[in-house]
Design a protein around this motif. Structure first.
Motif, short mmCIF file in Angstrom:
data_model
loop_
_atom_site.label_atom_id
_atom_site.label_comp_id
_atom_site.label_asym_id
_atom_site.label_seq_id
_atom_site.Cartn_x
_atom_site.Cartn_y
_atom_site.Cartn_z
N THR A 73 0.81 -1.23 0.00
CA THR A 73 0.00 0.00 0.00
C THR A 73 0.83 1.27 0.00
OG1 THR A 73 -0.32 -0.18 2.38
CG2 THR A 73 -2.06 -1.04 0.96
N PRO A 74 2.03 1.29 0.60
CA PRO A 74 2.91 2.40 0.28
C PRO A 74 4.09 1.86 -0.53
CG PRO A 74 3.44 1.67 2.49
CD PRO A 74 2.38 0.75 1.93
N CYS A 75 4.50 2.65 -1.51
CA CYS A 75 5.69 2.31 -2.29
C CYS A 75 6.72 3.40 -2.07
CB CYS A 75 5.37 2.21 -3.77
SG CYS A 75 4.30 0.83 -4.17
N LEU A 76 7.86 3.03 -1.55
CA LEU A 76 9.00 3.92 -1.38
C LEU A 76 9.84 3.75 -2.63
CD1 LEU A 76 10.49 5.82 0.55
CD2 LEU A 76 11.55 3.82 1.57
N VAL A 77 9.96 4.79 -3.45
CA VAL A 77 10.53 4.67 -4.79
C VAL A 77 11.85 5.43 -4.88
CG1 VAL A 77 10.01 4.89 -7.25
CG2 VAL A 77 8.14 4.60 -5.62
N ALA A 78 12.92 4.71 -5.24
CA ALA A 78 14.26 5.31 -5.29
C ALA A 78 14.34 6.46 -6.28
CB ALA A 78 15.30 4.24 -5.63
N SER A 79 13.66 6.35 -7.40
CA SER A 79 13.69 7.38 -8.43
C SER A 79 12.38 8.14 -8.46
CB SER A 79 13.94 6.74 -9.80
OG SER A 79 13.68 7.66 -10.84
N SER A 80 12.45 9.45 -8.30
CA SER A 80 11.22 10.24 -8.38
C SER A 80 10.63 10.20 -9.78
CB SER A 80 11.49 11.68 -7.94
OG SER A 80 11.70 11.73 -6.55
N VAL A 82 10.52 7.48 -11.69
CA VAL A 82 9.72 6.26 -11.67
C VAL A 82 8.45 6.49 -10.85
CG1 VAL A 82 9.65 3.83 -10.94
CG2 VAL A 82 11.71 4.74 -12.04
N ALA A 83 8.59 7.19 -9.73
CA ALA A 83 7.43 7.48 -8.88
C ALA A 83 6.38 8.28 -9.64
CB ALA A 83 7.87 8.23 -7.62
N LEU A 84 6.80 9.28 -10.39
CA LEU A 84 5.85 10.07 -11.18
C LEU A 84 5.16 9.21 -12.22
CD1 LEU A 84 7.94 13.33 -11.58
CD2 LEU A 84 5.80 13.09 -10.31
N GLY A 85 5.91 8.31 -12.85
CA GLY A 85 5.31 7.39 -13.81
C GLY A 85 4.32 6.46 -13.15
N MET A 86 4.63 6.03 -11.92
CA MET A 86 3.70 5.17 -11.18
C MET A 86 2.40 5.89 -10.90
SD MET A 86 6.11 3.20 -8.39
CE MET A 86 4.74 2.22 -7.74
N VAL A 87 2.49 7.14 -10.45
CA VAL A 87 1.29 7.92 -10.14
C VAL A 87 0.42 8.07 -11.39
CG1 VAL A 87 0.44 10.21 -9.45
CG2 VAL A 87 2.31 9.14 -8.18
N GLY A 88 1.05 8.39 -12.52
CA GLY A 88 0.29 8.52 -13.76
C GLY A 88 -0.38 7.23 -14.18
N SER A 89 0.34 6.14 -14.07
CA SER A 89 -0.21 4.83 -14.44
C SER A 89 -1.37 4.44 -13.53
CB SER A 89 0.89 3.76 -14.36
OG SER A 89 0.36 2.49 -14.63
N SER A 102 -0.14 4.65 -1.72
CA SER A 102 0.76 5.79 -1.51
C SER A 102 2.04 5.58 -2.29
CB SER A 102 1.08 5.95 -0.03
OG SER A 102 -0.08 6.21 0.71
N VAL A 103 2.52 6.63 -2.93
CA VAL A 103 3.77 6.59 -3.68
C VAL A 103 4.67 7.68 -3.10
CG1 VAL A 103 4.86 6.84 -5.95
CG2 VAL A 103 2.60 5.75 -5.75
N ILE A 104 5.85 7.28 -2.64
CA ILE A 104 6.79 8.21 -1.99
C ILE A 104 8.10 8.19 -2.76
CG2 ILE A 104 8.00 8.76 0.16
CD1 ILE A 104 5.81 6.92 1.53
N GLY A 105 8.47 9.31 -3.34
CA GLY A 105 9.74 9.42 -4.04
C GLY A 105 10.87 9.69 -3.07
N CYS A 106 12.08 9.42 -3.51
CA CYS A 106 13.25 9.58 -2.63
C CYS A 106 14.21 10.66 -3.07
CB CYS A 106 14.02 8.26 -2.53
SG CYS A 106 13.16 6.99 -1.64
N GLU A 107 13.90 11.41 -4.09
CA GLU A 107 14.87 12.39 -4.58
C GLU A 107 14.44 13.84 -4.43
OE1 GLU A 107 16.95 10.28 -8.29
OE2 GLU A 107 14.80 10.61 -8.50
N ASP A 108 13.17 14.08 -4.27
CA ASP A 108 12.65 15.45 -4.18
C ASP A 108 13.11 16.28 -5.38
OD1 ASP A 108 11.13 17.44 -3.11
OD2 ASP A 108 12.65 18.12 -1.69
#
Length: 137
Positions: A73-80, A82-89, A102-108
């Motif tokens: 249910t939460p995904c901690l994503v190393a690449s923001s 990839v995280a943005l692509g996940m949110v769009g998908s 929940s999608v959490i990016g790690c690069e800000d």
């Protein structure tokens, strides 16, 4: 990292996915992944590792499918990216972020706040996530 894990647990999450990318995994994250998994499981949270994926938004579609398959249910994503692509998908599939997943990016990365919904990000570089996961947030 303890603060993030405590927050995720307090808000009802039970299984965390760490979504790695090829760059971060090779250079930074791999040494810290075991520590992150140990910290999550010590708090009673499930943990799974997804990837590595290429660090671009297109990989987010594949990562989103994998996250849904493992029922994290939460995904901690190393690449923001990839995280943005996940949110769009996820949005294209009618899945609400962050209500359903929940999608959490790690690069800000610059501009992530302009995504809809705005991407939640950790205020630490992925290098820190790999080197010292407990100090990431």
């Amino acid at each position: 990292m303890d603060q993030l894990l405590d927050y995720l647990q307090a808000t009802g999450h039970t299984k965390i996915a760490f979504v790695s990318d090829t760059f971060c995994t090779r250079h930074f994250v791999a040494p810290g992944t075991a520590e992150l998994a140990k910290a999550a499981t010590s708090k009673g949270l499930g943990f799974c590792l997804l990837g590595p994926y290429l660090p671009d938004p297109g990989s987010g579609h594949i990562a989103a499918a994998a996250a849904l398959e493992v029922r994290a249910t939460p995904c901690l994503v190393a690449s923001s990216l990839v995280a943005l692509g996940m949110v769009g998908s996820l949005r294209q599939q009618g899945i609400s972020v962050p209500e359903d997943l929940s999608v959490i990016g790690c690069e800000d990365i610059p501009g992530s706040e302009y995504a809809f919904p705005a991407l939640t990000t950790l205020a630490a570089a992925p290098q820190e996530l790999g080197r010292q996961p407990r100090h990431c947030c």
